[in-house]
Design a protein around this motif. Structure first.
Motif, PDB file in Angstrom:
ATOM      1  N   VAL A 194      49.575  39.096  25.753  1.00 57.82           N
ATOM      2  CA  VAL A 194      48.610  40.033  26.317  1.00 57.82           C
ATOM      3  C   VAL A 194      49.241  41.420  26.282  1.00 57.82           C
ATOM      4  N   THR A 195      48.600  42.321  25.614  1.00 64.42           N
ATOM      5  CA  THR A 195      49.105  43.694  25.566  1.00 64.42           C
ATOM      6  C   THR A 195      48.024  44.642  26.073  1.00 64.42           C
ATOM      7  N   GLY A 196      48.449  45.664  26.747  1.00 65.93           N
ATOM      8  CA  GLY A 196      47.512  46.681  27.222  1.00 65.93           C
ATOM      9  C   GLY A 196      46.664  46.263  28.395  1.00 65.93           C
ATOM     10  N   ALA A 197      47.068  45.201  29.122  1.00 65.26           N
ATOM     11  CA  ALA A 197      46.288  44.761  30.275  1.00 65.26           C
ATOM     12  C   ALA A 197      46.321  45.816  31.369  1.00 65.26           C
ATOM     13  N   ARG A 198      45.182  46.053  31.971  1.00 71.40           N
ATOM     14  CA  ARG A 198      45.108  47.009  33.067  1.00 71.40           C
ATOM     15  C   ARG A 198      44.212  46.450  34.176  1.00 71.40           C
ATOM     16  N   PHE A 199      44.585  46.731  35.393  1.00 69.28           N
ATOM     17  CA  PHE A 199      43.804  46.261  36.544  1.00 69.28           C
ATOM     18  C   PHE A 199      42.812  47.351  36.941  1.00 69.28           C
ATOM     19  N   THR A 200      41.544  47.030  36.872  1.00 74.65           N
ATOM     20  CA  THR A 200      40.504  48.026  37.156  1.00 74.65           C
ATOM     21  C   THR A 200      39.625  47.665  38.349  1.00 74.65           C
ATOM     22  N   ALA A 201      39.790  46.459  38.903  1.00 79.13           N
ATOM     23  CA  ALA A 201      38.923  46.010  40.009  1.00 79.13           C
ATOM     24  C   ALA A 201      39.444  46.549  41.334  1.00 79.13           C
ATOM     25  N   VAL A 202      39.493  47.861  41.438  1.00 80.09           N
ATOM     26  CA  VAL A 202      40.102  48.515  42.598  1.00 80.09           C
ATOM     27  C   VAL A 202      39.066  48.757  43.686  1.00 80.09           C
TER      28      VAL A 202
ATOM     29  N   ALA B  85      39.459  35.357  36.835  1.00 74.48           N
ATOM     30  CA  ALA B  85      38.893  35.665  35.519  1.00 74.48           C
ATOM     31  C   ALA B  85      38.145  36.995  35.519  1.00 74.48           C
ATOM     32  N   CYS B  86      37.690  37.435  36.681  1.00 75.36           N
ATOM     33  CA  CYS B  86      37.075  38.767  36.788  1.00 75.36           C
ATOM     34  C   CYS B  86      38.140  39.853  36.874  1.00 75.36           C
ATOM     35  N   ALA B  87      39.041  39.726  37.852  1.00 78.13           N
ATOM     36  CA  ALA B  87      40.014  40.785  38.118  1.00 78.13           C
ATOM     37  C   ALA B  87      41.161  40.797  37.117  1.00 78.13           C
ATOM     38  N   PHE B  88      41.548  39.601  36.643  1.00 76.97           N
ATOM     39  CA  PHE B  88      42.633  39.477  35.665  1.00 76.97           C
ATOM     40  C   PHE B  88      42.066  38.989  34.330  1.00 76.97           C
ATOM     41  N   GLY B  89      40.999  39.572  33.889  1.00 74.91           N
ATOM     42  CA  GLY B  89      40.308  39.082  32.690  1.00 74.91           C
ATOM     43  C   GLY B  89      40.969  39.524  31.399  1.00 74.91           C
ATOM     44  N   TRP B  90      42.242  39.231  31.248  1.00 73.25           N
ATOM     45  CA  TRP B  90      43.047  39.772  30.156  1.00 73.25           C
ATOM     46  C   TRP B  90      43.329  38.756  29.052  1.00 73.25           C
ATOM     47  N   PHE B  91      42.868  37.520  29.201  1.00 72.21           N
ATOM     48  CA  PHE B  91      43.277  36.448  28.296  1.00 72.21           C
ATOM     49  C   PHE B  91      42.143  36.057  27.353  1.00 72.21           C
TER      50      PHE B  91
END
Length: 650
Positions: free
Chosen positions: A43-51, A246-252
């Motif tokens: 996983v590259t470029g993962a960002r957390f946006t559910a702030v 899967a919503c907040a860490f939807g990086w996979f």
């Protein structure tokens, strides 16, 4: 406690063929996974946006923040209490240690660990509870409120310790899906609450170890959902945790599929676990609270990232909230019905926060309160956080115009009288699904309170594993305010979470007109759990004389009777013959009542007995205290009923 071959046969007999097939598939998969442990995809470029939206923390009430910070500081000092066991080792916890027994769970492939065997593992509830990481979400909330990096650094230290010591599929923390689901939900909120901390991304999305753990948790949940007769609150926790991650860490690569599957499961099982009236089908009130918390948290995650949620999900949560508002007493305490293990879905509050007031406050913020709802005066941290994420919706259904008192599908009836007299009558099904895992043998039992004080009390739960004699007592017929025949339970137990025969009950009359208006509220019900006999009970609450009358009839052959009334722990009792004078204090004021018991029976007071257990009250999981239980013994001849009268004095 280990399970015998007979238990497995009894458990198998309660399964449908489809469930058996699914469990066979699970067993094959577990064997295959023993030697196949894939790596998390890159996983590259993962960002957390559910702030949280800007300004959310400013909406936290000062007194709720004060309680939270006091709790956080206790945790920072290493102090906590779980299920009646005080711990002072939380500064650097051993994730596999049970402080109750002093045992440490063995290492090995997760599905080989005999977690039900307390001699080999310890008390599994003690071990699992810490690793739900809800104490870390409290510390993360303390950071969000104060900006003090000590809290964030402690959270990071403990998460790194847990991830390093609990490799995927190794040990006790990879056995139960509900634990994985709740842990994922905690991680989502920890990441959200630490968002202002400079180390947050390095702890989560830029950390290969964290990504590996998050991915393996979701892979596990996708592979081993609770099935069939076990699809109760566990499957909702699994789906809610999977969906939140899967919503907040939807990086996979699998995130979209996991999210869709989890949402379908959540929608299906929320409906399946909830009566149309809004009460939880397990008929265990604390699980009503757990499921409602999990559902609200899941909707918050969906709304935070713009994932559409079926209207049916919000409708179930609305009905659950209205039902909760309807059944609480004058102090916002709900019934003490069925099992209770102090489980929570999301914890961001300090000690002393009222769980039920918090849920009603959230319901008010999300759905809007109705005119008949009880007033909520307490405050909490969680409500403004959830309300900031959940999109308020205008309900598309007609909500109750007045406070419901009879829930026909759940068989629960609440009789209310003057001076805050509250009486719950139980004429519902014996639990949920074929095993009724969290049910008690309490058909036709009553629970009576005066201004929130337990007078005739439901004794509670106390324990699940490791102490079979106590488990049996707290869910037995004799352990509730009802009638027992021939020394047997109404329903037949096949194990600590298994009932092989369920007592069928039916309500005959439920006239719930307010007794405070000067009339008499009436409830009649019966069950035939005792083969060859029918137990019928009538309950009447009359306002003018502040009197509760209970009449028990046994139709059938002559049988030995034991009629039990369990007094709350605050109640002092003076028993003379068939009359008990009750006394207690509420807010500095002396209160009293008289309990006239059936003359045909011989009455004795029991308190804190252990051989066998009798006369106990459990205020919370893992805790018990002596209380007075009045037991009348004699015979039922099918002709004369047994009349009990409780009169509250002025």
């Amino acid at each position: 406690m280990t399970m015998s071959a007979g238990w497995y046969l009894r458990r198998l007999s309660r399964m449908e063929p489809r469930e058996v097939g699914g469990r066979v598939g699970d067993a094959v998969r577990r064997r295959r996974w023993r030697s196949a442990r894939p790596d998390c995809p890159d996983v590259t470029g993962a960002r957390f946006t559910a702030v949280l939206p800007a300004g959310t923390i400013d909406a936290v009430p000062p007194d709720a923040a004060k309680r939270l910070l006091a709790e956080a500081d206790r945790l920072m000092a290493g102090h906590a209490e779980y299920f009646g066991v005080v711990r002072d080792d939380l500064a650097d916890p051993d994730w596999w240690y049970d402080p109750k027994t002093g045992r440490r769970a063995p290492w090995g492939y997760a599905f080989d660990v005999p977690y039900r065997n307390e001699d080999a593992v310890g008390d599994i509830k003690q071990i699992w509870e810490l690793s739900r990481h809800q104490y870390l979400s409290v510390l993360a909330a303390a950071y969000a409120i104060t900006g003090d990096e000590r809290y964030a650094e402690r959270v990071a230290e403990h998460l790194r310790s847990w991830w390093a010591g609990n490799a995927p599929l190794r040990g006790v923390h990879w056995i139960s899906g509900i634990e994985l689901g709740i842990r994922l939900l905690s991680w989502v909120w920890i990441r959200r609450l630490l968002d202002g901390w400079p180390g947050a991304a390095g702890l989560f999305e830029d950390n290969p170890v964290a990504l590996n753990q998050i991915w393996h948790h979701q892979r596990w949940l996708a592979a081993f959902p609770s099935r069939g007769s076990s699809a109760n609150n566990h499957v909702i926790a699994e789906a809610a945790g999977q969906f939140a991650a899967a919503c907040a860490f939807g990086w996979f690569p699998s995130s979209a599929r996991w999210r869709a599957d989890a949402l379908r499961s959540l929608e299906r099982h929320l409906r399946g676990n909830t009566f149309t009236s809004g009460l939880n089908r397990e008929l265990a009130t604390e699980y009503h609270g757990l499921v409602l918390e999990l559902g609200l948290a899941a909707v918050a995650e969906a709304d935070a990232v713009g994932v559409p949620v079926p209207a049916s999900v919000r409708l179930v949560l609305l009905r659950m909230t209205d039902a909760l508002a309807a059944i609480v007493d004058s102090r916002l305490r709900p019934p003490r019905q069925g099992d209770a293990d102090d489980g929570h879905g999301l914890v961001v509050d300090g000690a002393g926060t009222d769980r039920w007031a918090s849920l009603l406050a959230t319901g008010d913020a999300v759905f809007g309160r109705l005119a008949w709802w009880p007033a909520v005066t307490g405050t909490d941290v969680r409500t403004p956080l959830l309300a900031a994420l959940i999109n308020p919706t205008e309900p598309s259904v007609t909500r109750p115009a007045s406070r419901p008192a009879h829930f026909a599908d759940a068989g629960m009836t609440i009789l209310r009288g003057p001076e805050e007299i509250w009486c719950r009558c139980d004429g519902g099904p014996h639990g949920f699904l074929s095993i009724a895992a969290h049910a008690h043998a309490d058909a036709l039992s009553v629970e009576v309170r005066h201004d929130g004080v337990d007078v005739l009390a439901d004794p509670g739960t106390f324990c699940y594993h490791g102490q079979p004699e106590w488990r049996q007592y707290f869910r037995s017929t004799l352990g509730h305010n009802t009638l027992q025949l021939d020394g047997s339970d109404q329903s037949v137990s096949g194990g600590p979470f298994l009932w092989t025969r369920h007592a069928p009950s039916r309500v005959l009359v439920a006239d719930t007109s307010e007794a405070s208006d000067g009339g008499t509220a009436r409830w009649w019900a019966e069950h035939d759990g005792y083969q060859g006999s029918v137990h019928r009970r009538r309950v009447e609450l009359t306002a003018t004389v502040r009197e509760l009358k209970v009449v028990d009839e046994v139709r059938g052959p002559r049988r030995a009777v034991q009629l039990a009334f369990h007094l709350g722990p605050a109640i002092a009792a003076d028993l003379a013959g068939n009359r008990a004078v009750l006394a207690w204090t509420r807010d500095g004021e002396d209160r009293s009542a008289v309990l006239d018991l059936p003359r045909q029976l011989s009455w004795r007071a029991h308190r804190g007995e252990t051989r066998p257990p009798l006369g106990w009250y459990s205020p919370g999981f893992g805790r018990k205290e002596p209380t007075t239980t009045l037991v009348g013994t004699g015979f039922a001849d099918g002709v004369e009923g047994f009349t009990t009268v409780l009169r509250f004095r002025g």
